[in-house]
Scaffold this motif. Sequence first.
Motif, PDB file in Angstrom:
ATOM      1  N   VAL A 302      14.876   4.716  40.411  1.00  0.00           N
ATOM      2  CA  VAL A 302      13.819   5.393  39.595  1.00  0.00           C
ATOM      3  C   VAL A 302      13.381   6.843  40.014  1.00  0.00           C
ATOM      4  CG1 VAL A 302      11.183   5.629  38.979  1.00  0.00           C
ATOM      5  CG2 VAL A 302      12.708   3.457  38.409  1.00  0.00           C
ATOM      6  N   PRO A 303      13.392   6.838  41.304  1.00  0.00           N
ATOM      7  CA  PRO A 303      13.179   8.096  42.077  1.00  0.00           C
ATOM      8  C   PRO A 303      14.404   9.162  41.485  1.00  0.00           C
ATOM      9  CG  PRO A 303      12.759   6.758  43.691  1.00  0.00           C
ATOM     10  CD  PRO A 303      13.442   6.009  42.546  1.00  0.00           C
ATOM     11  N   VAL A 304      15.481   8.962  41.422  1.00  0.00           N
ATOM     12  CA  VAL A 304      16.722   9.686  41.120  1.00  0.00           C
ATOM     13  C   VAL A 304      16.371  10.183  39.624  1.00  0.00           C
ATOM     14  CG1 VAL A 304      18.923  10.068  40.587  1.00  0.00           C
ATOM     15  CG2 VAL A 304      18.084   8.614  42.577  1.00  0.00           C
ATOM     16  N   PHE A 305      15.930   9.355  38.742  1.00  0.00           N
ATOM     17  CA  PHE A 305      15.775   9.580  37.543  1.00  0.00           C
ATOM     18  C   PHE A 305      14.695  10.549  37.280  1.00  0.00           C
ATOM     19  CE2 PHE A 305      17.780   5.409  35.989  1.00  0.00           C
ATOM     20  CZ  PHE A 305      19.043   5.937  35.996  1.00  0.00           C
ATOM     21  N   MET A 306      13.606  10.109  37.984  1.00  0.00           N
ATOM     22  CA  MET A 306      12.462  10.905  38.153  1.00  0.00           C
ATOM     23  C   MET A 306      12.710  12.339  38.656  1.00  0.00           C
ATOM     24  SD  MET A 306       9.542   9.436  37.103  1.00  0.00           S
ATOM     25  CE  MET A 306       8.358  10.571  37.815  1.00  0.00           C
ATOM     26  N   ALA A 307      13.584  12.568  39.353  1.00  0.00           N
ATOM     27  CA  ALA A 307      13.934  14.060  39.729  1.00  0.00           C
ATOM     28  C   ALA A 307      14.756  14.412  38.715  1.00  0.00           C
ATOM     29  CB  ALA A 307      14.861  13.900  41.155  1.00  0.00           C
ATOM     30  N   HIS A 308      15.460  13.920  38.101  1.00  0.00           N
ATOM     31  CA  HIS A 308      16.194  14.645  37.066  1.00  0.00           C
ATOM     32  C   HIS A 308      15.140  14.897  35.836  1.00  0.00           C
ATOM     33  CE1 HIS A 308      20.438  14.004  38.316  1.00  0.00           C
ATOM     34  NE2 HIS A 308      20.258  12.891  38.765  1.00  0.00           N
ATOM     35  N   HIS A 309      14.260  13.866  35.934  1.00  0.00           N
ATOM     36  CA  HIS A 309      13.213  14.229  34.751  1.00  0.00           C
ATOM     37  C   HIS A 309      12.394  15.304  34.983  1.00  0.00           C
ATOM     38  CE1 HIS A 309      10.053  13.478  31.711  1.00  0.00           C
ATOM     39  NE2 HIS A 309       9.171  13.131  32.677  1.00  0.00           N
ATOM     40  N   GLN A 310      12.070  15.449  36.329  1.00  0.00           N
ATOM     41  CA  GLN A 310      11.449  16.607  36.663  1.00  0.00           C
ATOM     42  C   GLN A 310      11.775  17.868  36.400  1.00  0.00           C
ATOM     43  OE1 GLN A 310       9.853  15.601  40.639  1.00  0.00           O
ATOM     44  NE2 GLN A 310       8.449  14.304  40.008  1.00  0.00           N
ATOM     45  N   GLU A 311      13.350  17.630  37.081  1.00  0.00           N
ATOM     46  CA  GLU A 311      13.962  19.196  36.617  1.00  0.00           C
ATOM     47  C   GLU A 311      14.087  19.560  35.439  1.00  0.00           C
ATOM     48  OE1 GLU A 311      18.608  20.783  37.781  1.00  0.00           O
ATOM     49  OE2 GLU A 311      18.076  18.618  38.354  1.00  0.00           O
ATOM     50  N   ALA A 312      14.441  18.450  34.608  1.00  0.00           N
ATOM     51  CA  ALA A 312      14.417  18.664  33.207  1.00  0.00           C
ATOM     52  C   ALA A 312      13.209  19.151  32.528  1.00  0.00           C
ATOM     53  CB  ALA A 312      15.109  17.339  32.226  1.00  0.00           C
ATOM     54  N   VAL A 313      11.946  18.524  33.110  1.00  0.00           N
ATOM     55  CA  VAL A 313      10.626  19.058  32.532  1.00  0.00           C
ATOM     56  C   VAL A 313      10.397  20.423  32.996  1.00  0.00           C
ATOM     57  CG1 VAL A 313       8.161  18.763  33.076  1.00  0.00           C
ATOM     58  CG2 VAL A 313       9.608  16.801  32.462  1.00  0.00           C
ATOM     59  N   GLU A 314      10.901  20.815  34.424  1.00  0.00           N
ATOM     60  CA  GLU A 314      10.566  22.077  34.818  1.00  0.00           C
ATOM     61  C   GLU A 314      11.245  23.115  33.949  1.00  0.00           C
ATOM     62  OE1 GLU A 314      11.652  22.140  38.855  1.00  0.00           O
ATOM     63  OE2 GLU A 314       9.942  20.821  39.360  1.00  0.00           O
ATOM     64  N   LYS A 315      12.831  22.669  33.661  1.00  0.00           N
ATOM     65  CA  LYS A 315      13.470  23.667  32.778  1.00  0.00           C
ATOM     66  C   LYS A 315      13.073  23.609  31.468  1.00  0.00           C
ATOM     67  CE  LYS A 315      18.130  22.476  34.754  1.00  0.00           C
ATOM     68  NZ  LYS A 315      19.319  21.899  34.357  1.00  0.00           N
ATOM     69  N   GLU A 316      12.326  22.712  30.702  1.00  0.00           N
ATOM     70  CA  GLU A 316      11.676  22.885  29.515  1.00  0.00           C
ATOM     71  C   GLU A 316      10.625  23.820  29.709  1.00  0.00           C
ATOM     72  OE1 GLU A 316      12.779  21.902  27.013  1.00  0.00           O
ATOM     73  OE2 GLU A 316      14.706  21.115  27.513  1.00  0.00           O
ATOM     74  N   THR A 317       9.809  23.493  30.779  1.00  0.00           N
ATOM     75  CA  THR A 317       8.678  24.517  30.963  1.00  0.00           C
ATOM     76  C   THR A 317       8.763  26.088  31.160  1.00  0.00           C
ATOM     77  OG1 THR A 317       7.540  22.522  31.860  1.00  0.00           O
ATOM     78  CG2 THR A 317       6.405  24.543  32.596  1.00  0.00           C
ATOM     79  N   LEU A 318       9.938  26.063  31.970  1.00  0.00           N
ATOM     80  CA  LEU A 318      10.263  27.568  32.102  1.00  0.00           C
ATOM     81  C   LEU A 318      10.718  27.989  30.876  1.00  0.00           C
ATOM     82  CD1 LEU A 318      10.892  29.753  34.155  1.00  0.00           C
ATOM     83  CD2 LEU A 318      13.116  28.902  34.657  1.00  0.00           C
ATOM     84  N   LYS A 319      11.504  27.520  30.156  1.00  0.00           N
ATOM     85  CA  LYS A 319      12.071  27.809  28.881  1.00  0.00           C
ATOM     86  C   LYS A 319      10.917  28.169  27.948  1.00  0.00           C
ATOM     87  CE  LYS A 319      15.703  25.786  27.323  1.00  0.00           C
ATOM     88  NZ  LYS A 319      16.609  24.786  26.662  1.00  0.00           N
ATOM     89  N   ALA A 320      10.159  27.248  27.920  1.00  0.00           N
ATOM     90  CA  ALA A 320       8.906  27.397  27.132  1.00  0.00           C
ATOM     91  C   ALA A 320       8.034  28.583  27.553  1.00  0.00           C
ATOM     92  CB  ALA A 320       7.952  26.235  27.047  1.00  0.00           C
ATOM     93  N   HIS A 321       8.074  28.780  28.820  1.00  0.00           N
ATOM     94  CA  HIS A 321       7.198  30.093  29.499  1.00  0.00           C
ATOM     95  C   HIS A 321       7.921  31.352  28.997  1.00  0.00           C
ATOM     96  CE1 HIS A 321       4.493  32.267  32.131  1.00  0.00           C
ATOM     97  NE2 HIS A 321       5.766  32.918  32.577  1.00  0.00           N
ATOM     98  N   VAL A 322       9.208  31.374  29.365  1.00  0.00           N
ATOM     99  CA  VAL A 322       9.893  32.432  28.931  1.00  0.00           C
ATOM    100  C   VAL A 322      10.120  32.713  27.353  1.00  0.00           C
ATOM    101  CG1 VAL A 322      12.432  33.661  28.938  1.00  0.00           C
ATOM    102  CG2 VAL A 322      11.547  32.205  30.720  1.00  0.00           C
ATOM    103  N   ASN A 323      10.160  31.806  26.562  1.00  0.00           N
ATOM    104  CA  ASN A 323      10.105  31.847  25.083  1.00  0.00           C
ATOM    105  C   ASN A 323       8.762  32.571  24.772  1.00  0.00           C
ATOM    106  OD1 ASN A 323      12.603  31.102  24.859  1.00  0.00           O
ATOM    107  ND2 ASN A 323      12.143  28.987  24.450  1.00  0.00           N
TER     108      ASN A 323
END
Length: 360
Positions: A302-323
């Motif tokens: 789960v921590p590995v999945f959570m890390a991937h999830h957080q990374e995906a969330v950060e990317k989506e957040t950054l993408k949303a912020h940039v957009n």
Amino acid sequence: MFLSVFFKGSWLVQLIVGIGLFVCSFFLEYRVLSSFFSPQPLALLLAVTLECGKISAIIWHYYLHHLSDHEYPTTVRLISLFFRLGLVFLSLLCSMLFLSARLDRPGLEKVRTAELEAVEQRHEERLIEAERLYNARKVTAQAGQAQKRKAVQEQWGQRIQQLESLLLQEMGNTVRGTFRGPRYEEFAQRLAQEKTGQQQALMEFDRHAADAASMLAAEFRKEREAIEVATEQERKGIQELDYSEDKRANEPHVIAFLQVVESLWNRTLLPLQFVFLFSILISALLEAGIMLAFSTLTIAVVPVFMAHHQEAVEKETLKAHVNGEAERDDLLHGAAVHRVRRAGKRVVKEAEAHLKNAVA
């Protein structure tokens, strides 16, 4: 590289172990629930849902306690804990019921059937012996009665023969062709009386003989009824007997183990007690293995999945912020252009107005 392969291999082994124990637990739970629920698809659906819910509860319980960034209400945590422990207890109980049913006197029906067959055989033998004795008594009685009847008949027959002889002599007593037997009537009357007496004596003897035969038949019927009652009591006793300490009804391995325990520690255990303890042990190991396999797997993965999830969330957040920034810049640029256009139009209108005034 080696550590990565090792951890991935250990995760795979844990997953295989967990799935294997999960399948076993599901099978045991389904077999038990199918005995209580009808139709069968309902028991199957219930077993699948509960077992999958147990695995899901292990994952979300760990998430609620260790990985969630939000503090969930206490009631949610308590309900999750209750649901998880309830499913584990249900699986434990179903495993115990299944194992107890399989290990508790597996040869009971075989032994009981053999005992009933022995009872039926003894019943037939008793009936045959009773009938043989009855027939022997009947033949003996008939033979004795025939001799006694013959003796009675001979006893009366001798007197009848004497009277008949006297009657014939008296009939031959004539004088010049004329019958002169003065005692003829007396002998004839006595002869008739003797014959009547003989018939009555034989009839009385036959009546007593018939009564004796009826009594003998009644005794035979009572004996048969007593045999039937005794056999029915034996059948009932066998049906009510639990054979809990009968070696023939219990598992041979269990009996051998209990004998070893008794010889080593001088401790006597009943087969049912061993079955209960053994069922608890197997059920507890089964449920503990499922919880351990999926809990450790959850902790590791789960921590590995959570890390991937957080990374995906950060990317989506950054993408949303940039957009969002780009959209805001576009909006500001559009607003500025719109103001410039409006100012230009106003300047053009003012210039046209000055030009018209100058011409005029």
